[in-house]
Design an enzyme around this catalytic site. Structure first.
Site, PDB file in Angstrom:
ATOM      1  N   GLU A 291       0.832  -1.275   0.065  1.00 42.39           N
ATOM      2  CA  GLU A 291      -0.012  -0.047   0.269  1.00 42.39           C
ATOM      3  C   GLU A 291       0.794   1.186   0.093  1.00 42.39           C
ATOM      4  O   GLU A 291       0.378   2.142  -0.352  1.00 42.39           O
ATOM      5  CB  GLU A 291      -0.987   0.096   1.282  1.00 42.39           C
ATOM      6  CG  GLU A 291      -2.218  -0.159   0.779  1.00 42.39           C
ATOM      7  CD  GLU A 291      -3.216  -0.011   2.017  1.00 42.39           C
ATOM      8  OE1 GLU A 291      -3.790  -1.232   2.110  1.00 42.39           O
ATOM      9  OE2 GLU A 291      -3.470   0.855   2.782  1.00 42.39           O
ATOM     10  N   HIS A 320       8.102 -27.013  -0.234  1.00 47.74           N
ATOM     11  CA  HIS A 320       7.510 -28.019  -1.074  1.00 47.74           C
ATOM     12  C   HIS A 320       6.332 -27.389  -1.972  1.00 47.74           C
ATOM     13  O   HIS A 320       5.358 -28.284  -2.124  1.00 47.74           O
ATOM     14  CB  HIS A 320       7.012 -29.059   0.150  1.00 47.74           C
ATOM     15  CG  HIS A 320       8.063 -29.446   0.774  1.00 47.74           C
ATOM     16  ND1 HIS A 320       8.712 -30.668   0.490  1.00 47.74           N
ATOM     17  CD2 HIS A 320       8.675 -29.007   1.875  1.00 47.74           C
ATOM     18  CE1 HIS A 320       9.929 -30.816   1.098  1.00 47.74           C
ATOM     19  NE2 HIS A 320       9.969 -30.076   2.369  1.00 47.74           N
ATOM     20  N   LYS A 434     -13.451   2.242  -1.189  1.00 51.31           N
ATOM     21  CA  LYS A 434     -14.139   2.404  -0.217  1.00 51.31           C
ATOM     22  C   LYS A 434     -15.245   3.272  -0.728  1.00 51.31           C
ATOM     23  O   LYS A 434     -16.623   2.958  -0.308  1.00 51.31           O
ATOM     24  CB  LYS A 434     -13.372   3.110   0.976  1.00 51.31           C
ATOM     25  CG  LYS A 434     -12.556   2.526   1.959  1.00 51.31           C
ATOM     26  CD  LYS A 434     -11.900   3.093   3.056  1.00 51.31           C
ATOM     27  CE  LYS A 434     -11.063   2.339   3.733  1.00 51.31           C
ATOM     28  NZ  LYS A 434     -10.560   3.052   4.856  1.00 51.31           N
TER      29      LYS A 434
HETATM   30  O1  PA5 Z   1      -3.385   1.745   5.837  1.00 47.87           O
HETATM   31  C1  PA5 Z   1      -4.253   2.371   5.575  1.00 47.87           C
HETATM   32  O2  PA5 Z   1      -4.538   3.356   5.767  1.00 47.87           O
HETATM   33  C2  PA5 Z   1      -5.364   1.428   5.356  1.00 47.87           C
HETATM   34  O3  PA5 Z   1      -5.004   0.182   5.077  1.00 47.87           O
HETATM   35  C3  PA5 Z   1      -6.411   1.404   6.415  1.00 47.87           C
HETATM   36  O4  PA5 Z   1      -5.894   1.019   7.665  1.00 47.87           O
HETATM   37  C4  PA5 Z   1      -7.786   0.413   6.250  1.00 47.87           C
HETATM   38  O5  PA5 Z   1      -8.246   0.977   4.991  1.00 47.87           O
HETATM   39  C5  PA5 Z   1      -8.702   0.733   7.233  1.00 47.87           C
HETATM   40  O6  PA5 Z   1      -9.124   2.164   7.390  1.00 47.87           O
HETATM   41  P1  PA5 Z   1      -9.779   2.762   8.815  1.00 47.87           P
HETATM   42  O7  PA5 Z   1      -8.649   2.403   9.852  1.00 47.87           O
HETATM   43  O8  PA5 Z   1     -10.128   3.988   8.284  1.00 47.87           O
HETATM   44  O9  PA5 Z   1     -11.087   1.876   8.799  1.00 47.87           O
END
Ligand code: PA5
Length: 466
Positions: A291, A320, A434
């Site tokens: 990410e 394996h 989202k």
């Molecule tokens: O790293 C990030 O920002 C995302 O992966 C969030 O953690 C994830 O989308 C969850 O978001 P939130 O904590 O706002 O629910």
């Protein structure tokens, strides 16, 4: 001086892998200044308060708040139902597995079981609530934005369940919320219902938040030594700020992966964990690397389509299953081993059936020796095949070194971001899915996304008719 996690990158070098397969001394020298600049730029961002994770280990208040809350509960709960997703779930899960053991091989005595529901597959929450005793379950809802559909839906279901079984007053006492301290609907609901409330600093994003109450609270509830965790993170933070490649493993490894990806086509990084204890940590890292670095545009909005795909593998199990591909398949991978120097346990192999070839040589040795030999064998085979590989060596896989590794990896992702010249701290792709989900389910304020969906559907329908 405390011992640090070791980083051995000998097998990334062209000297050992052969020309064209690994890093040369000359190119590393040529990039030295670029690496130094990356450190300067990132530390400026930290100085300006844009990025908060490097300072977390030195802030004692969240640790104290969490510790005090957990003490006040006096072991009242047998289960902690964690509702969250992505950066709000992977860190706590990694800490639980590292400290309490992988499922189902758990430590005998754990103050409470952590049940992480990080999906909306209906089966999961259904089963969780079927199994859990509402009187003995603390619900911990974690969302930085305070509005993620998956987490909010789970929260509604779990809160309703508690309320139905225990009544409103008691239900509210059995919910702890971890969210942004100044905005979001979860904050408003938590204040209204007087849930126990914990803050995620605004300058710490989801996947960088494990050392905030996001990770600390669930971890402390299930018996993880959070002081050791934070101490480990703090002890390595100093080294992670140094501008010299030789003294900063986060910087060196970021540069190595960056060159391997952009110059040698190693577009995949395999995290090969020779430890079940560290297995969940590898999934935490997978999100961090993916990410943070997977970005369409760079800082000047030029299309770059950056990022190395992280893949996780478990040693020796995946020898394996995957190793064949890593050794003889496309030359698009760099393998990063995670290894424990000392295991918490030694298991002897009994001397039985000594006259048979396949058992005789094993008797009297330990599983630890076999485990180490398997890792060495894989490392050697990869190296001989000209496949770049490096090793992070954990002196032990305990809270202290997991804390070190988490800090190291977060700095590594930040430096890699500077080298790619992208923003490692946003996630526009995640946000888009989202927003489209909100639009699909009729959340107010997402009209642009709704018309986008309508156009897409029309286009698809007309193609299907052809
Ligand atoms: O790293 C990030 O920002 C995302 O992966 C969030 O953690 C994830 O989308 C969850 O978001 P939130 O904590 O706002 O629910």
């Amino acid at each position: 001086m405390p011992q640090m996690i070791g980083y051995d990158w000998t097998n990334l070098r062209a000297d050992i892998l052969g020309p064209g397969h690994g890093l040369t001394r000359a190119e590393l020298e040529a990039r030295r200044e670029q690496a130094r600049v990356a450190v300067g730029k990132f530390l400026d961002r930290v100085e300006r308060g844009e990025v908060g994770f490097p300072r977390l280990p030195f802030q004692t208040e969240p640790v104290e708040q969490v510790a005090q809350y957990v003490r006040s509960l006096r072991g009242r709960y047998k289960s902690v139902l964690l509702l969250g997703i992505g950066g709000s779930a992977l860190g706590p899960y990694a800490l639980d597995v590292a400290a309490n053991g992988p499922h189902p091989f758990r430590k005998k005595k754990i103050p409470a079981e952590l049940v992480v529901v990080d999906n909306v597959d209906p089966l999961l929450l259904h089963r969780a609530m079927e199994r859990l005793d509402p009187r003995k379950t603390l619900v911990v809802v974690v969302t930085k934005s305070g509005s993620t559909a998956e987490t909010m839906a789970q929260f509604l279901i779990a809160y309703h369940w508690l309320r139905k079984k225990l009544g409103s007053k008691r239900a509210a006492r059995q919910v702890a919320a971890v969210t942004d301290p100044s905005k979001g609907d979860l904050l408003a609901i938590a204040r209204r219902k007087k849930f126990e409330l914990f803050a995620i600093p605004p300058n710490v994003g989801g996947r960088f938040s494990v050392l905030t109450p996001v990770g600390l609270l669930p971890a402390a509830l299930v018996g993880v030594n959070i002081r050791r965790l934070v101490q480990g993170a703090g002890d390595i933070a100093e080294a992670c700020r140094l501008p010299e490649l030789e003294s900063n493993p986060a910087l060196a490894s970021a540069l190595h992966q960056y060159i391997l990806d952009t110059r040698y086509g190693k577009t995949i990084q395999v995290i090969y964990s020779y430890s079940n204890t560290l297995w969940a940590l590898a999934f935490w890292y997978r999100q961090l690397w993916a990410e943070s670095l997977g970005k369409r545009v760079d800082r000047s909005k030029r299309e770059v389509l950056s990022g190395q795909t992280p893949v996780v593998a478990l040693g020796v199990t995946d020898q394996h299953s995957q190793s064949q591909l890593y050794m003889e398949g496309p030359r698009d991978k760099a393998v990063t081993f995670w290894e424990e120097a000392t295991s918490a346990h030694t298991v002897r192999i009994p001397k039985l059936f000594g006259k048979y070839d396949s058992t005789g040589y094993l008797g009297g040795k330990t599983l630890n020796e076999l485990f180490r030999a398997e890792k060495s064998a894989t490392e050697l085979a990869l190296t001989e095949a000209g496949r770049p590989n490096s090793t992070f060596l954990f002196p032990r896989a305990d809270e202290y070194y997991v804390g070190q590794m988490m800090m190291l990896c977060m700095f590594q992702a930040a430096y890699a971001g500077e080298l790619y010249d992208i923003n490692a701290f946003d996630q526009p792709g995640v946000q888009l899915s989202k927003d489209l989900t909100y639009a699909l389910l009729g959340r107010p304020g997402f009209d642009a996304e709704r018309s986008r969906i309508a156009t897409y559907r029309k286009q698809k329908e007309s193609l299907e008719k052809k």
